[in-house]
Write a protein that holds these residues in place. Sequence first.
Motif, PDB file in Angstrom:
ATOM      1  N   ASP A  92      -5.911   5.250   5.831  1.00  0.00           N
ATOM      2  CA  ASP A  92      -4.979   4.124   5.703  1.00  0.00           C
ATOM      3  C   ASP A  92      -5.385   3.064   6.733  1.00  0.00           C
ATOM      4  O   ASP A  92      -5.202   3.246   7.929  1.00  0.00           O
ATOM      5  CB  ASP A  92      -3.571   4.676   5.949  1.00  0.00           C
ATOM      6  N   ARG A 137       4.786  -7.818  -1.366  1.00  0.00           N
ATOM      7  CA  ARG A 137       4.449  -6.436  -1.705  1.00  0.00           C
ATOM      8  C   ARG A 137       3.134  -6.345  -2.479  1.00  0.00           C
ATOM      9  O   ARG A 137       3.120  -6.245  -3.703  1.00  0.00           O
ATOM     10  CB  ARG A 137       5.579  -5.745  -2.513  1.00  0.00           C
ATOM     11  N   PHE A 176       2.482   7.693  10.380  1.00  0.00           N
ATOM     12  CA  PHE A 176       3.291   6.768   9.583  1.00  0.00           C
ATOM     13  C   PHE A 176       4.347   7.511   8.751  1.00  0.00           C
ATOM     14  O   PHE A 176       4.045   8.503   8.088  1.00  0.00           O
ATOM     15  CB  PHE A 176       2.351   5.974   8.683  1.00  0.00           C
ATOM     16  N   SER A 198       0.827  -1.203   0.000  1.00  0.00           N
ATOM     17  CA  SER A 198       0.000   0.000   0.000  1.00  0.00           C
ATOM     18  C   SER A 198       0.862   1.254   0.000  1.00  0.00           C
ATOM     19  O   SER A 198       0.405   2.333  -0.354  1.00  0.00           O
ATOM     20  CB  SER A 198      -1.028  -0.004   1.134  1.00  0.00           C
ATOM     21  N   ASN A 199       2.152   1.112   0.336  1.00  0.00           N
ATOM     22  CA  ASN A 199       3.054   2.264   0.211  1.00  0.00           C
ATOM     23  C   ASN A 199       3.101   2.790  -1.221  1.00  0.00           C
ATOM     24  O   ASN A 199       3.211   3.990  -1.450  1.00  0.00           O
ATOM     25  CB  ASN A 199       4.475   1.878   0.631  1.00  0.00           C
ATOM     26  N   TYR A 236      -4.149  -1.987   9.208  1.00  0.00           N
ATOM     27  CA  TYR A 236      -4.375  -2.942  10.307  1.00  0.00           C
ATOM     28  C   TYR A 236      -5.853  -3.222  10.523  1.00  0.00           C
ATOM     29  O   TYR A 236      -6.253  -3.722  11.582  1.00  0.00           O
ATOM     30  CB  TYR A 236      -3.730  -2.408  11.600  1.00  0.00           C
ATOM     31  N   THR A 255      -3.838  -3.582   2.931  1.00  0.00           N
ATOM     32  CA  THR A 255      -2.630  -4.299   2.525  1.00  0.00           C
ATOM     33  C   THR A 255      -2.702  -5.783   2.839  1.00  0.00           C
ATOM     34  O   THR A 255      -3.446  -6.200   3.737  1.00  0.00           O
ATOM     35  CB  THR A 255      -1.405  -3.676   3.231  1.00  0.00           C
ATOM     36  N   SER A 277       0.213  -7.082   3.635  1.00  0.00           N
ATOM     37  CA  SER A 277       1.481  -7.205   4.365  1.00  0.00           C
ATOM     38  C   SER A 277       1.295  -7.537   5.835  1.00  0.00           C
ATOM     39  O   SER A 277       2.222  -8.031   6.475  1.00  0.00           O
ATOM     40  CB  SER A 277       2.257  -5.891   4.294  1.00  0.00           C
ATOM     41  N   LYS A 278       0.155  -7.223   6.408  1.00  0.00           N
ATOM     42  CA  LYS A 278       0.024  -7.333   7.856  1.00  0.00           C
ATOM     43  C   LYS A 278      -0.705  -8.618   8.227  1.00  0.00           C
ATOM     44  O   LYS A 278      -0.095  -9.660   8.276  1.00  0.00           O
ATOM     45  CB  LYS A 278      -0.638  -6.058   8.402  1.00  0.00           C
ATOM     46  N   ASN A 318       0.097   3.773  12.916  1.00  0.00           N
ATOM     47  CA  ASN A 318       1.370   3.137  13.217  1.00  0.00           C
ATOM     48  C   ASN A 318       2.389   4.260  13.355  1.00  0.00           C
ATOM     49  O   ASN A 318       2.464   5.097  12.449  1.00  0.00           O
ATOM     50  CB  ASN A 318       1.752   2.214  12.049  1.00  0.00           C
TER      51      ASN A 318
HETATM   52  C1  LIG Z   1       2.630  -1.397   7.326  1.00  0.00           C
HETATM   53  C2  LIG Z   1       1.856  -0.187   6.963  1.00  0.00           C
HETATM   54  C3  LIG Z   1       1.444   0.032   5.657  1.00  0.00           C
HETATM   55  C4  LIG Z   1       1.576  -1.019   4.613  1.00  0.00           C
HETATM   56  O1  LIG Z   1       2.721  -1.119   3.965  1.00  0.00           O
HETATM   57  P1  LIG Z   1       2.802  -2.064   2.692  1.00  0.00           P
HETATM   58  O2  LIG Z   1       3.457  -1.183   1.695  1.00  0.00           O
HETATM   59  O3  LIG Z   1       1.424  -2.458   2.287  1.00  0.00           O
HETATM   60  O4  LIG Z   1       3.638  -3.210   3.127  1.00  0.00           O
HETATM   61  C5  LIG Z   1       0.679   1.142   5.369  1.00  0.00           C
HETATM   62  N1  LIG Z   1       0.333   2.014   6.319  1.00  0.00           N
HETATM   63  C6  LIG Z   1       0.706   1.841   7.585  1.00  0.00           C
HETATM   64  C7  LIG Z   1       0.240   2.796   8.609  1.00  0.00           C
HETATM   65  C8  LIG Z   1       1.489   0.738   7.943  1.00  0.00           C
HETATM   66  O5  LIG Z   1       1.876   0.575   9.205  1.00  0.00           O
END
Ligand SMILES: *Cc1c(COP(=O)(O)O)cnc(C)c1O
Length: 371
Positions: free
Chosen positions: A201, A242, A127, A102-103, A204, A231, A233-234, A174
Amino acid sequence: MSRRTNASVDVLGLAVPGVRGLEPYHPGKPLEELEREYGVRNAAKLASNESPLGPSPKAMAAAQAALKEVTRYPDGNGFGLKAALARRLSIPPEQITLGNGSNDILELVARGFVTPQNEVIFSEHAFAVYPIVTRAVGARAVVTRARSYGHDLVAMQHAITEHTRLVFIANPNNPTGTWLRAGALESFIGSVPAQVLVVVDEAYFEYVREPDYPDAIQWLARFPNLLVTRTFSKIYGLAGLRVGYALSSPAIADILNRVRQPFNVNSIALAAAAAALEDPDYVERAAQANVEGMRRLTAEFEQMGLSYIPSVGNFICVEVGQADRVYEALLREGVIVRPVTNYGLPKHLRVTVGLPEENERFLQALKKVLG
Ligand SMILES: *Cc1c(COP(=O)(O)O)cnc(C)c1O
């Protein structure tokens, strides 16, 4: 005309103005690096909010199967994954944009919509990617003061000017784990002028159990300036592949689609993510394990007399005094956590909720280090 040698070129001066002042993102220390630098083996990494359970076996099987096709370019439109998301979230595929994490999406929003004349608003302790993507496009970052470590929506509202183009809100945030209630966030978005985009965002989202925690997707129909990012990723445990996504109006998705790289999500990630969506029981187990781990950590912090920032994510910030020293000492004990000084929190360490044995190892190490 005189020619200069390469050695005399001021490379920093050549960089675009916003980039000159940037610092690279500080990731959690990789396990291999700890082994290399400290000679510590079998360390526990609780530094990057990764899932301690690993991915669903269904996602792993799909990734393995996709390996056979890596000679081919991926489906640049991500048809299969978008269809799977569309079914699960009840939202048309035209409102979905896929990202390399999502970055990637956060950066696409800045590149697609924000000019050097614009301002971008986000909160203190928010973040770290928000300031990076803002400054990289030359825009002005407007950082509002936090309230009880969380986003102060009133301050954010007051910070909006005619130059504002974008507001980033992490819910939960975060590294603080703080969150915004449905009513407050909805009225904030409703109060924002139509030409200001709001990114909520929700990296989580799947972890949060609070009854008053909003699902911002439900507001998309009412707010054409809203984007929701999520995402794999979590909770899905696929950080290394990714893949993330944005939900928005079709018009916003169209702009993001113009600036993204043609094949920004690889074929293995597309396959694994689509399969991960077909295993909701796995997500439920991961969320439940997180609740139990969080309970264990906070109970022990209280026993030890340590303050912490109450968190609804899979991580928590605990106050340990001179956090950089405690961080180093924990590394020597084979436990990697995350210093958050660069987030304006020099007394805290952020720890990711791990497996029960990892949580115990962290707690034992913390007790030893704090003496
Ligand atoms: C981990 C995180 C992301 C997600 O990162 P990815 O690029 O999807 O791995 C996005 N926003 C926040 C607040 C996060 O902590």
